[in-house]
Design a protein around this motif. Sequence first.
Motif, PDB file in Angstrom:
ATOM      1  N   ASP A 287      45.351   6.217 -46.142  1.00  0.00           N
ATOM      2  CA  ASP A 287      46.755   5.820 -46.125  1.00  0.00           C
ATOM      3  C   ASP A 287      47.645   7.057 -46.023  1.00  0.00           C
ATOM      4  O   ASP A 287      47.459   8.013 -46.783  1.00  0.00           O
ATOM      5  N   ILE A 288      48.620   7.020 -45.131  1.00  0.00           N
ATOM      6  CA  ILE A 288      49.524   8.185 -45.005  1.00  0.00           C
ATOM      7  C   ILE A 288      50.398   8.357 -46.257  1.00  0.00           C
ATOM      8  O   ILE A 288      51.033   9.386 -46.421  1.00  0.00           O
TER       9      ILE A 288
ATOM     10  N   SER B 270      58.766   7.975 -32.635  1.00  0.00           N
ATOM     11  CA  SER B 270      59.795   7.010 -33.026  1.00  0.00           C
ATOM     12  C   SER B 270      60.114   6.071 -31.858  1.00  0.00           C
ATOM     13  O   SER B 270      59.357   6.011 -30.876  1.00  0.00           O
TER      14      SER B 270
ATOM     15  N   ASP C   1      43.628   6.478 -40.322  1.00  0.00           N
ATOM     16  CA  ASP C   1      44.212   5.144 -40.144  1.00  0.00           C
ATOM     17  C   ASP C   1      43.767   4.255 -41.304  1.00  0.00           C
ATOM     18  O   ASP C   1      42.602   4.278 -41.705  1.00  0.00           O
ATOM     19  N   LEU C   2      44.699   3.453 -41.786  1.00  0.00           N
ATOM     20  CA  LEU C   2      44.397   2.554 -42.904  1.00  0.00           C
ATOM     21  C   LEU C   2      43.666   1.292 -42.462  1.00  0.00           C
ATOM     22  O   LEU C   2      43.171   0.541 -43.298  1.00  0.00           O
TER      23      LEU C   2
ATOM     24  N   ASN D  75      56.452  -0.332 -25.117  1.00  0.00           N
ATOM     25  CA  ASN D  75      55.211  -0.022 -24.399  1.00  0.00           C
ATOM     26  C   ASN D  75      54.437  -1.302 -24.089  1.00  0.00           C
ATOM     27  O   ASN D  75      54.547  -2.291 -24.799  1.00  0.00           O
TER      28      ASN D  75
ATOM     29  N   SER E 268      54.779  -1.881 -37.318  1.00  0.00           N
ATOM     30  CA  SER E 268      55.485  -1.734 -36.040  1.00  0.00           C
ATOM     31  C   SER E 268      56.091  -3.025 -35.483  1.00  0.00           C
ATOM     32  O   SER E 268      56.675  -2.994 -34.403  1.00  0.00           O
TER      33      SER E 268
ATOM     34  N   GLY F 295      45.186  -2.235 -36.907  1.00  0.00           N
ATOM     35  CA  GLY F 295      44.272  -1.134 -36.586  1.00  0.00           C
ATOM     36  C   GLY F 295      42.875  -1.670 -36.333  1.00  0.00           C
ATOM     37  O   GLY F 295      42.384  -2.526 -37.070  1.00  0.00           O
TER      38      GLY F 295
ATOM     39  N   THR G  50      44.946  -1.492 -41.041  1.00  0.00           N
ATOM     40  CA  THR G  50      45.655  -2.729 -41.387  1.00  0.00           C
ATOM     41  C   THR G  50      45.287  -3.765 -40.328  1.00  0.00           C
ATOM     42  O   THR G  50      44.478  -3.486 -39.434  1.00  0.00           O
TER      43      THR G  50
ATOM     44  N   GLY H 245      45.546   2.034 -33.830  1.00  0.00           N
ATOM     45  CA  GLY H 245      46.487   1.032 -33.326  1.00  0.00           C
ATOM     46  C   GLY H 245      46.592   1.108 -31.811  1.00  0.00           C
ATOM     47  O   GLY H 245      45.816   1.810 -31.144  1.00  0.00           O
ATOM     48  N   PHE H 246      47.577   0.418 -31.281  1.00  0.00           N
ATOM     49  CA  PHE H 246      47.732   0.308 -29.819  1.00  0.00           C
ATOM     50  C   PHE H 246      47.992   1.679 -29.169  1.00  0.00           C
ATOM     51  O   PHE H 246      47.154   2.192 -28.407  1.00  0.00           O
ATOM     52  N   ILE H 247      49.112   2.289 -29.479  1.00  0.00           N
ATOM     53  CA  ILE H 247      49.461   3.529 -28.774  1.00  0.00           C
ATOM     54  C   ILE H 247      48.589   4.680 -29.274  1.00  0.00           C
ATOM     55  O   ILE H 247      48.111   5.512 -28.490  1.00  0.00           O
TER      56      ILE H 247
ATOM     57  N   TYR I 236      62.581  -3.065 -39.538  1.00  0.00           N
ATOM     58  CA  TYR I 236      61.687  -2.131 -38.824  1.00  0.00           C
ATOM     59  C   TYR I 236      62.462  -0.925 -38.307  1.00  0.00           C
ATOM     60  O   TYR I 236      62.134   0.222 -38.603  1.00  0.00           O
TER      61      TYR I 236
ATOM     62  N   LYS J  78      62.382   3.123 -39.320  1.00  0.00           N
ATOM     63  CA  LYS J  78      62.067   4.197 -38.360  1.00  0.00           C
ATOM     64  C   LYS J  78      63.230   5.204 -38.298  1.00  0.00           C
ATOM     65  O   LYS J  78      63.018   6.411 -38.212  1.00  0.00           O
TER      66      LYS J  78
ATOM     67  N   PHE K 164      51.759   8.419 -35.617  1.00  0.00           N
ATOM     68  CA  PHE K 164      51.936   7.083 -35.040  1.00  0.00           C
ATOM     69  C   PHE K 164      51.923   6.013 -36.134  1.00  0.00           C
ATOM     70  O   PHE K 164      52.386   4.896 -35.908  1.00  0.00           O
TER      71      PHE K 164
HETATM   72  P1  NAD Z   1      50.383  -0.610 -34.068  1.00  0.00           P
HETATM   73  O1  NAD Z   1      50.958  -1.550 -35.062  1.00  0.00           O
HETATM   74  O2  NAD Z   1      49.547  -1.112 -32.951  1.00  0.00           O
HETATM   75  O3  NAD Z   1      49.501   0.508 -34.821  1.00  0.00           O
HETATM   76  C1  NAD Z   1      49.885   1.065 -36.037  1.00  0.00           C
HETATM   77  C2  NAD Z   1      48.643   1.718 -36.642  1.00  0.00           C
HETATM   78  O4  NAD Z   1      49.040   2.339 -37.880  1.00  0.00           O
HETATM   79  C3  NAD Z   1      47.535   0.726 -36.988  1.00  0.00           C
HETATM   80  O5  NAD Z   1      46.291   1.233 -36.540  1.00  0.00           O
HETATM   81  C4  NAD Z   1      47.553   0.647 -38.508  1.00  0.00           C
HETATM   82  O6  NAD Z   1      46.287   0.375 -39.082  1.00  0.00           O
HETATM   83  C5  NAD Z   1      48.063   2.039 -38.860  1.00  0.00           C
HETATM   84  N1  NAD Z   1      48.715   2.084 -40.192  1.00  0.00           N
HETATM   85  C6  NAD Z   1      49.633   1.219 -40.692  1.00  0.00           C
HETATM   86  N2  NAD Z   1      49.983   1.590 -41.924  1.00  0.00           N
HETATM   87  C7  NAD Z   1      49.286   2.719 -42.216  1.00  0.00           C
HETATM   88  C8  NAD Z   1      49.230   3.596 -43.335  1.00  0.00           C
HETATM   89  N3  NAD Z   1      49.987   3.361 -44.425  1.00  0.00           N
HETATM   90  N4  NAD Z   1      48.416   4.673 -43.289  1.00  0.00           N
HETATM   91  C9  NAD Z   1      47.644   4.907 -42.186  1.00  0.00           C
HETATM   92  N5  NAD Z   1      47.642   4.110 -41.101  1.00  0.00           N
HETATM   93  C10 NAD Z   1      48.463   3.039 -41.116  1.00  0.00           C
HETATM   94  O7  NAD Z   1      51.633   0.213 -33.518  1.00  0.00           O
HETATM   95  P2  NAD Z   1      51.888   0.841 -32.081  1.00  0.00           P
HETATM   96  O8  NAD Z   1      52.535  -0.174 -31.227  1.00  0.00           O
HETATM   97  O9  NAD Z   1      50.665   1.532 -31.619  1.00  0.00           O
HETATM   98  O10 NAD Z   1      53.001   1.922 -32.446  1.00  0.00           O
HETATM   99  C11 NAD Z   1      52.621   3.240 -32.864  1.00  0.00           C
HETATM  100  C12 NAD Z   1      53.889   4.026 -33.188  1.00  0.00           C
HETATM  101  O11 NAD Z   1      54.738   4.065 -32.039  1.00  0.00           O
HETATM  102  C13 NAD Z   1      54.719   3.410 -34.308  1.00  0.00           C
HETATM  103  O12 NAD Z   1      55.210   4.458 -35.113  1.00  0.00           O
HETATM  104  C14 NAD Z   1      55.861   2.707 -33.582  1.00  0.00           C
HETATM  105  O13 NAD Z   1      57.028   2.686 -34.379  1.00  0.00           O
HETATM  106  C15 NAD Z   1      56.035   3.590 -32.366  1.00  0.00           C
HETATM  107  N6  NAD Z   1      56.547   2.937 -31.154  1.00  0.00           N
HETATM  108  C16 NAD Z   1      55.961   1.781 -30.677  1.00  0.00           C
HETATM  109  C17 NAD Z   1      56.447   1.205 -29.504  1.00  0.00           C
HETATM  110  C18 NAD Z   1      55.810  -0.039 -28.926  1.00  0.00           C
HETATM  111  O14 NAD Z   1      56.333  -0.598 -27.944  1.00  0.00           O
HETATM  112  N7  NAD Z   1      54.673  -0.513 -29.421  1.00  0.00           N
HETATM  113  C19 NAD Z   1      57.529   1.768 -28.826  1.00  0.00           C
HETATM  114  C20 NAD Z   1      58.107   2.948 -29.344  1.00  0.00           C
HETATM  115  C21 NAD Z   1      57.599   3.518 -30.494  1.00  0.00           C
END
Ligand code: NAD
Length: 349
Positions: A60-61, A139, A34-35, A195, A86, A40, A37, A11-13, A165, A169, A82
């Motif tokens: 899958d987690i 988180s 990573d699943l 972010n 989200s 991802g 989705t 995913g992103f972060i 959401y 969390k 992560f």
């Molecule tokens: P994202 O949606 O870009 O990435 C989430 C990733 O998790 C994806 O690659 C997806 O395929 C994977 N995923 C989803 N369900 C899954 C499962 N059941 N098993 C395995 N993998 C799975 O999210 P993001 O923006 O990168 O955020 C990452 C984390 O940081 C999240 O926990 C989010 O709550 C937290 N967060 C995000 C932000 C933000 O601004 N984006 C800010 C604070 C915290």
Amino acid sequence: MKKILVTGGAGFIGSNFVKYILKTNTEYSVINLDLLTYAGNLENLVDIAEDPRYEFVKGDIRDSDLINELFTKYQFDTVVNFAAESHVDRSITEPEIFLTTNIIGTQTLLDASKKHWKLNPDDKYCRKYKQGVKFLQVSTDEVYGALGSTGMFTETTPLSPNSPYSASKASADMIVHAYHKTFGLPVNITRCSNNYGPYQFPEKLIPLMINNCKHEKSLPVYGDGMQIRDWLHVSDHCDAIYTVLLKGKDGEVYNIGGNNEKANIDIVKLIIKTMGKDESLIVHVQDRPGHDRRYAIDNTKITNELGWSPKYSFEKGISETIDWYLRNNEWVEKVTSGSYQEYYDKMYA
Ligand code: NAD
Ligand code: TYD
């Protein structure tokens, strides 16, 4: 060599973090679970895909058999979780998946960590774990709910989530806390603000506005656009997580923020200006139900206790981010083809 399980690393972060950690510390090897989705994308990781210290596992987690197999095979000493659903808007239309992934998935990872890290597996009350192990839950500031025009979230602000959401969390955070209190599991929770940066899926505010601006499509601003978020560049977030891994005190929560509060409408106008477009593209659309008005993070604890503070200025970060989205047209086209268009039409109809 430290073996780290990064979940949601496509995913992103997560993908930014995988690259950050491989570059920053050659003593780490990373297994990315990573699943894949809709959020991802392995394209995010092409430049490190062949790194001998990196391996990808699709899964899958929530799958405890798989997680236990991976713990046995790789003997992780660190987990950074992560993986999550989200996006607040999606949680309003499909809450169930947020509860299973974000809550049950976290509990599944905690159970496996407890089982594989315990020093005496036969003692159900054993609170002693292998040296140096750590479970870090990534988180969000959204667990604290919404602020009025003043004040900031500290680590002692009561949890008061408003969207499915953020409620999922907050639930995960409470389970992580419970595993620390009840079982003594060495954990940290980081709660970060919004972010932005490369590889963010264009359903979130900044990449969506950049992409729409590029195509001269209307820019959907929810309600009056005066909602405030505290924006942090993703590389600062990665750096903060690494700092907590190295120095975080077991059981502690650390807030992470950008000291950078901005109203949505001001961000949209800045993107328009930087991209040389016209403000007539802005359309005020129906507000998000239960929309949190303001988030702001107090960074005092992580700054004073662990020595972290954000480095990126917003001006530099946003201009580099716009540039990245313009230069990486192929990536954008790929992630916005197929089901993205369906989502977009339904969401903004
Ligand atoms: P994202 O949606 O870009 O990435 C989430 C990733 O998790 C994806 O690659 C997806 O395929 C994977 N995923 C989803 N369900 C899954 C499962 N059941 N098993 C395995 N993998 C799975 O999210 P993001 O923006 O990168 O955020 C990452 C984390 O940081 C999240 O926990 C989010 O709550 C937290 N967060 C995000 C932000 C933000 O601004 N984006 C800010 C604070 C915290
Ligand atoms: P978002 O990027 O979805 O993050 P979050 O809801 O987790 O803060 O949204 C950031 C802000 O931008 C939020 O106040 C909602 C608003 N927003 C819009 O006004 N229009 C949009 O099209 C999107 C996606 C978000």
